[in-house]
Design an enzyme around this catalytic site. Structure first.
Site, PDB file in Angstrom:
ATOM      1  N   LYS A   1       0.856  -1.188   0.000  1.00 23.96           N
ATOM      2  CA  LYS A   1       0.000   0.000   0.000  1.00 23.96           C
ATOM      3  C   LYS A   1       0.894   1.241   0.000  1.00 23.96           C
ATOM      4  O   LYS A   1       1.485   1.612   1.021  1.00 23.96           O
ATOM      5  CB  LYS A   1      -0.908   0.018   1.229  1.00 23.96           C
ATOM      6  CG  LYS A   1      -1.860   1.231   1.266  1.00 23.96           C
ATOM      7  CD  LYS A   1      -1.502   2.148   2.391  1.00 23.96           C
ATOM      8  CE  LYS A   1      -2.316   3.409   2.443  1.00 23.96           C
ATOM      9  NZ  LYS A   1      -2.105   4.343   1.325  1.00 23.96           N
TER      10      LYS A   1
ATOM     11  N   GLY B   1       6.841   6.202   7.951  1.00 24.24           N
ATOM     12  CA  GLY B   1       5.933   7.343   7.966  1.00 24.24           C
ATOM     13  C   GLY B   1       6.070   8.095   9.279  1.00 24.24           C
ATOM     14  O   GLY B   1       7.095   8.038   9.950  1.00 24.24           O
ATOM     15  N   SER B   2       5.010   8.784   9.651  1.00 25.63           N
ATOM     16  CA  SER B   2       5.041   9.622  10.849  1.00 25.63           C
ATOM     17  C   SER B   2       5.043   8.766  12.111  1.00 25.63           C
ATOM     18  O   SER B   2       4.578   7.620  12.117  1.00 25.63           O
ATOM     19  CB  SER B   2       3.831  10.556  10.867  1.00 25.63           C
ATOM     20  OG  SER B   2       2.639   9.825  11.115  1.00 25.63           O
TER      21      SER B   2
ATOM     22  N   GLY C   1       2.832   5.483  13.013  1.00 27.09           N
ATOM     23  CA  GLY C   1       3.656   4.322  13.327  1.00 27.09           C
ATOM     24  C   GLY C   1       3.276   3.672  14.641  1.00 27.09           C
ATOM     25  O   GLY C   1       3.264   2.438  14.761  1.00 27.09           O
TER      26      GLY C   1
ATOM     27  N   GLU D   1       9.774   2.672  10.818  1.00 32.89           N
ATOM     28  CA  GLU D   1      10.780   3.729  10.627  1.00 32.89           C
ATOM     29  C   GLU D   1      10.006   5.027  10.580  1.00 32.89           C
ATOM     30  O   GLU D   1       9.187   5.243   9.687  1.00 32.89           O
ATOM     31  CB  GLU D   1      11.576   3.488   9.344  1.00 32.89           C
ATOM     32  CG  GLU D   1      12.885   4.267   9.291  1.00 32.89           C
ATOM     33  CD  GLU D   1      12.694   5.727   8.930  1.00 32.89           C
ATOM     34  OE1 GLU D   1      12.874   6.599   9.823  1.00 32.89           O
ATOM     35  OE2 GLU D   1      12.340   6.006   7.783  1.00 32.89           O
TER      36      GLU D   1
ATOM     37  N   CYS E   1      13.236  12.009   6.158  1.00 31.86           N
ATOM     38  CA  CYS E   1      13.273  11.722   7.594  1.00 31.86           C
ATOM     39  C   CYS E   1      14.656  11.981   8.172  1.00 31.86           C
ATOM     40  O   CYS E   1      14.799  12.221   9.373  1.00 31.86           O
ATOM     41  CB  CYS E   1      12.832  10.291   7.861  1.00 31.86           C
ATOM     42  SG  CYS E   1      13.809   9.038   7.022  1.00 31.86           S
TER      43      CYS E   1
ATOM     44  N   GLU F   1       9.105  17.437  14.165  1.00 33.35           N
ATOM     45  CA  GLU F   1       9.529  17.250  12.780  1.00 33.35           C
ATOM     46  C   GLU F   1       8.672  18.118  11.862  1.00 33.35           C
ATOM     47  O   GLU F   1       7.442  17.999  11.855  1.00 33.35           O
ATOM     48  CB  GLU F   1       9.401  15.778  12.375  1.00 33.35           C
ATOM     49  CG  GLU F   1       9.940  15.497  10.987  1.00 33.35           C
ATOM     50  CD  GLU F   1       9.880  14.030  10.631  1.00 33.35           C
ATOM     51  OE1 GLU F   1      10.849  13.516  10.056  1.00 33.35           O
ATOM     52  OE2 GLU F   1       8.847  13.381  10.927  1.00 33.35           O
TER      53      GLU F   1
END
Length: 488
Positions: A180, A233-234, A238, A255, A289, A390
């Site tokens: 996905k 992702g964020s 996550g 991650e 990231c 972030e």
């Protein structure tokens, strides 16, 4: 050479066939450099489509796992060759869909090719060890077995490299995949999966299902037929992935975010440090990231560093990533632009000094894109929002310190621990940094962004699930160890 591609609807790839979603709904994929341009249309799939893909992957895995690992690796070589033939086309699609410059997109696509060939070779490596037994008549050894069906959930910022560095090891170690991608870059993802199809992988080994994260992403988290989930992702999402996987006993790998510092010591090569700070913080519009976000500079060289940095930033050309003169493209979407601008406003409101940039760019033909100026703040303290959260945009926060000990403390004073770098000529400072910094990727006299594909990659603290991707470390997630005891 830029290869212009047609605007069409890209289907799901399930059980070896391209099929429309059961919902009969599609989403447009927009060019962030020009929101009037549609790159393509992608399926807005539902849970029934996901169920179909998982069933296909589960069925295919029974045969796929029985192939020898070198035979599975041969398929990856074929995928790499297919991707290499379409490098220009896929890079151009990436630039039009995500916004990064064409040279960056070509570099990422080339990296994807190299990753495929690397993991194709991994099929020839050992998967276990012989272990002495206390029973002199017994033989004991370990081997590794695949998890089964792996759900792959990837972000929009690296729509070729990240999916491939997850899918390639999953396959070579005997798993099948339900993929996905981020909806914002699903056209690029579909073109990557076309390369897998062209390579002739057996039906059901790789499946692509596009759709909202709330439906397809959550479906992967909850699905009892998915044995492992790998996510980038964020940190917010996550954590939901990890909790959901844990609740039903699935293996997971996360991650997530970073708030990556670069430390500029008093003895640093300032020109090198400036070049790396600009590249690490502003390339890909800061949407990495591992991007440099905090720039911690010793007071003795602060003014000289700032002057060189601002001179460099002011020279950057902003525009469409397909233009030869463009150094930095747009934010990947309107929502990402809004997020970046909101952080800039917070920085000003909390007392940081805006010394350059900070505006949305709408002149000189940029009004149809999601452009923001590269932005530099100073007088930033560690408790400010722009020093803690972030941003995922081209925003640099300058922090002045007197000592390296202060610099190390500030560098570690965040919830993230993905990457960090230092610029110094002193071997003692280098060793202290290596020992003290709380980050999974530590770089000396080099930018914070980037890791070589054969090396483990992952973070500490809330940047990851404490697992590692890429290199030989990937086998730890995509397989389970089986200990075997044999007695005649």
């Amino acid at each position: 050479m830029i290869v212009k591609t047609e605007v069409k609807t890209y289907l799901n790839y399930v059980n070896g066939s391209w099929i429309p979603a059961s919902t009969n709904q599609v989403d447009p994929s927009m060019n962030p450099a020009n929101k009037r341009e549609i790159v393509g249309y992608v399926q807005k799939s539902g849970r029934d489509d996901l169920d179909q893909a998982v069933a296909a992957a589960k069925q295919a895995q029974q045969t796929w796992r029985k192939l020898s690992a070198p035979a599975r690796g041969e398929y990856l070589y074929k995928v790499a060759n297919a991707l290499e033939k379409r490098l220009d086309e896929i890079a151009e699609t990436m630039t039009r869909e995500m916004g990064k410059t064409y040279p960056e997109a070509k570099g990422e696509t080339a990296r994807g090719i190299a990753i495929l060939r690397y993991y194709a070779g991994e099929g020839m490596r050992k998967v276990g060890d012989v272990i002495p037994s206390t029973d002199s008549e017994a033989f004991m050894f370990t081997t590794r077995v695949p998890l089964g069906v792996v759900g792959v959930i990837t972000p929009w910022n690296f729509p070729v490299a990240i999916p491939i560095w997850k899918i390639a090891p999953a396959l070579v170690y005997g798993n099948t995949v339900v993929f996905k991608p981020a909806q914002e870059t699903a056209v690029t993802a579909a073109k990557v999966i076309e390369c897998f199809a062209e390579a002739g992988l057996p039906s059901g080994v790789v499946n692509l299902v596009t759709g909202p994260g709330s439906v397809i992403g959550q479906g992967i988290i909850d699905h009892p037929g998915i044995n492992g989930i790998t996510f980038t992702g964020s940190d917010e999402v996550g954590k939901r992935v990890g909790l959901g996987a844990l609740a039903r006993g699935a293996k997971y790998q996360l991650e997530m975010g970073g708030k990556n510092p670069v430390i500029v010591a008093a003895d640093a090569d300032l020109d090198l440090a400036v070049e790396a700070t600009v590249s690490g913080g502003l390339r890909s519009t800061g949407q990495k990231c591992t991007a440099t976000s905090r720039v911690i500079v010793q007071s003795e060289v602060y003014d000289a560093f700032k002057e060189k940095l601002l001179a460099k930033v002011q020279q950057l050309q902003i525009g469409d990533g397909l233009h030869d003169t463009t150094w930095m493209g747009p934010c990947a979407s309107e929502s990402q632009l809004t997020t970046v601008l909101s952080y800039i406003e917070k920085g000003i409101a909390e007392g940081a000094t805006l010394v350059y940039g900070g505006r949305r760019l709408t002149e000189n033909g940029l009004e149809q894109g999601f452009y923001v100026e590269p932005t530099v703040f100073e007088n930033v303290t560690s408790d400010m929002t722009i020093a803690q959260e972030e941003i995922f945009g081209p925003v640099l926060a300058l922090i002045k310190v007197d000592t390296l000990e202060q610099a190390f403390d500030i560098a570690n004073d965040v919830k993230f621990g993905l990457s960090a770098s230092i610029f110094t000529k002193n071997i003692g400072s280098m060793l202290s940094f290596i020992n003290e910094i709380e980050a999974g990727l530590v770089r000396i006299n080099a930018e914070s962004a980037g890791v070589e594909l054969q090396a483990p990659f992952g973070g500490m603290k809330q940047s990851s699930s404490h697992s590692r991707e890429q290199g030989q470390a990937a086998i730890e997630f995509y397989t389970s160890i089986k200990t075997v005891f044999v007695k005649p």
